[in-house]
Each structure stands twice: as C-alpha cells, then as structure tokens.
Write an enzyme that holds these catalytic residues in place. Sequence first.
Site, mmCIF file in Angstrom:
data_model
loop_
_atom_site.group_PDB
_atom_site.id
_atom_site.type_symbol
_atom_site.label_atom_id
_atom_site.label_comp_id
_atom_site.label_asym_id
_atom_site.label_seq_id
_atom_site.Cartn_x
_atom_site.Cartn_y
_atom_site.Cartn_z
ATOM 1 C CG LEU A 59 26.438 -12.625 18.458
ATOM 2 C CD1 LEU A 59 27.467 -13.720 18.230
ATOM 3 C CD2 LEU A 59 26.473 -12.144 19.905
ATOM 4 C CB SER A 60 27.547 -8.760 13.786
ATOM 5 O OG SER A 60 28.115 -7.790 12.931
ATOM 6 C CB SER A 61 23.019 -5.787 12.495
ATOM 7 O OG SER A 61 23.354 -4.557 13.100
#
Length: 313
Positions: A84-86
């Site tokens: 979802l996020s990095s």
Amino acid sequence: MARARARLAQDIANQGGFDGEPEWREAFAAVPRHLFVPSYFGPSAGGWRRMWGEDPDPVRRLAWLEGVYTDTPLATRLRDGELLSSSSQPSLMAKMLADLRVREGDKVLEIGAGTGWNAALLAYRLGSAHVTTIDLDADITDSARRHLEAAGLHPHVVTGDGARGCRADAPYDRVLATCALDTVPRPWLEQTRPGGLILTPFATGLVRLTVHGPDRAEGRFLPTPAYFVPLRGTEPRAARDVPTDGIARHLLNNEGFRFLLTLTAGRLSPAEALEVWQREGHPVRERFGLTADSGTLTAWLDDPAGPDRWLLA
C-alpha cells in the site's frame, strides 16, 4: 546516524543524483530517514519479514538501520500481502526533487504522503509553510505527521483524494506525484500557477509538464525509469496487463520498448507499437511527451503536432 546520512548522500551524489541542485545533498544529509521508517518489510522466504528499530535483538536492529540508509526502496505498509505504501529509493527521490527545479519561495503540492520523508526534504529546503502533502489513507497521513513532528518539520499534511489536489493551499508553483496515475487530473492544472511544473510518474517513466493555464499542460518524459505504487483507487497503465501478443521475449525485456508498449496500451496493438519502435530507431523516453488539454490527454513522439500522436483519454 549522521555518518549514515552522510554516506547515503555521498552514494546518491556518486550516481549524479544531485547534479545541478547541490542544495538537495544538504537536505539528504540533514533529514534523518530512520525517523520516517521506524519499521519496514523485507522479503523473506514465502513472504515478508518486519524489520524495526525497537527490535530486542541488536543484530536485527543493526540490519534495520543498515536497510534504512541503503539506496533502496522500502515497503512500509502492507494489507493482505498487497503493498500500500513505501519509502521510495533515495536516489530516485533525489533525481525527482532535482528535476522539480524548485526555487526559494516556491509552494509545492506532493501527491502521496508515504512516510513523510519526501515532504520533509521539501520542507527542509523550502520551509514547512511552503509544502503540502496529501494522501487518501488516514493511517498514512497520521503516521507521516508523527514522523514529521519527530523531525521538527511541519508541512501541511492533508487526508484526501490526491487526484483532486488541495485547493485550500493553492496556487502552487510545483506539483510532485509520488504515486502512479493513468491521467493528469485537471485539478492539478487548475491549482498550479501558469508557468509552474507538474512532475508525475506515467506509464513506466516520469513526465514533467509545464502548466499553461487551468486547461492545458505539456511536456516531455525524463530519461529515468520509474515504477510507483498506484494512487489509491486507480489502476495506472504500468500496473495493467499490457498486451504482448507476437512480441519476442528480448523486446519485452527491453526497457525502452516496454515503455512505448505501456504508454500506448489500448491505442496501439503490440505489432503497431513495434512498427513505431523500429521505424523511429528505438526512440528513447525523452523523445516522448504528453499534452493535457481541455480534459483530453495525448501522448506523442518528438512533436506534439507531429504524425505520431495517440489520444489516451
């Protein structure tokens, strides 16, 4: 920690990441990435393993810290195995920030808050009052805000749909997207001053557009390949199954041809894309561009008014 930051900044400098914009080297050496990545997920057999700064095992804590200050992207948020996020690769972040061509006094809107580190680098360079970052996921914006406060930086962190921008802080001199989209949203044009720049991932590259008014922006792709997590609720071209019928494997593994195939998906068949690729002598990314005009989006090769144009949206 200061040595680790300086070493990472040196690694990026060795790759030419700060060329023409030495101020960004100072920012990377000053803003501690570990405050923004207190934990992340590294690949392991059959899935992911969590690395975190408060691990009771000193060996694993050291591995966490080494990972934070290595020039690599870090997976920071997963849901059911989906990324979802990095925290993006630092050298790519440096390249994008340099390509944004900010100047003192500029106001910047960042689409995709992530960990908050990119907003922190912008705030360090420009001042917190000049930076707004937006993300749809409240969990992401809440953690980004905490990370920024720990670093002593206070840009405006907004929970909302990045495709709609943030009118409250407009107009902006620069818009920087750190997530992939399949279009150039009209609100970005409306909220950017004429002459301002929009830098966004598109297909498997980065395009820098000059805004000419609330209905029009145009610009070319940069040489850098780029693969980003999609804006929530979208499926950009790079994430789609691109038709490859009849195309040899060595061509599909060619970064330049893959970019053309992805860019023109739905407008050119694989055979037609190959014909363009061969006829034009294997064109590099920076020969391609995008024009956003009154709700339409057109990709082109060499010349916006030339024969090789493809209406994308």
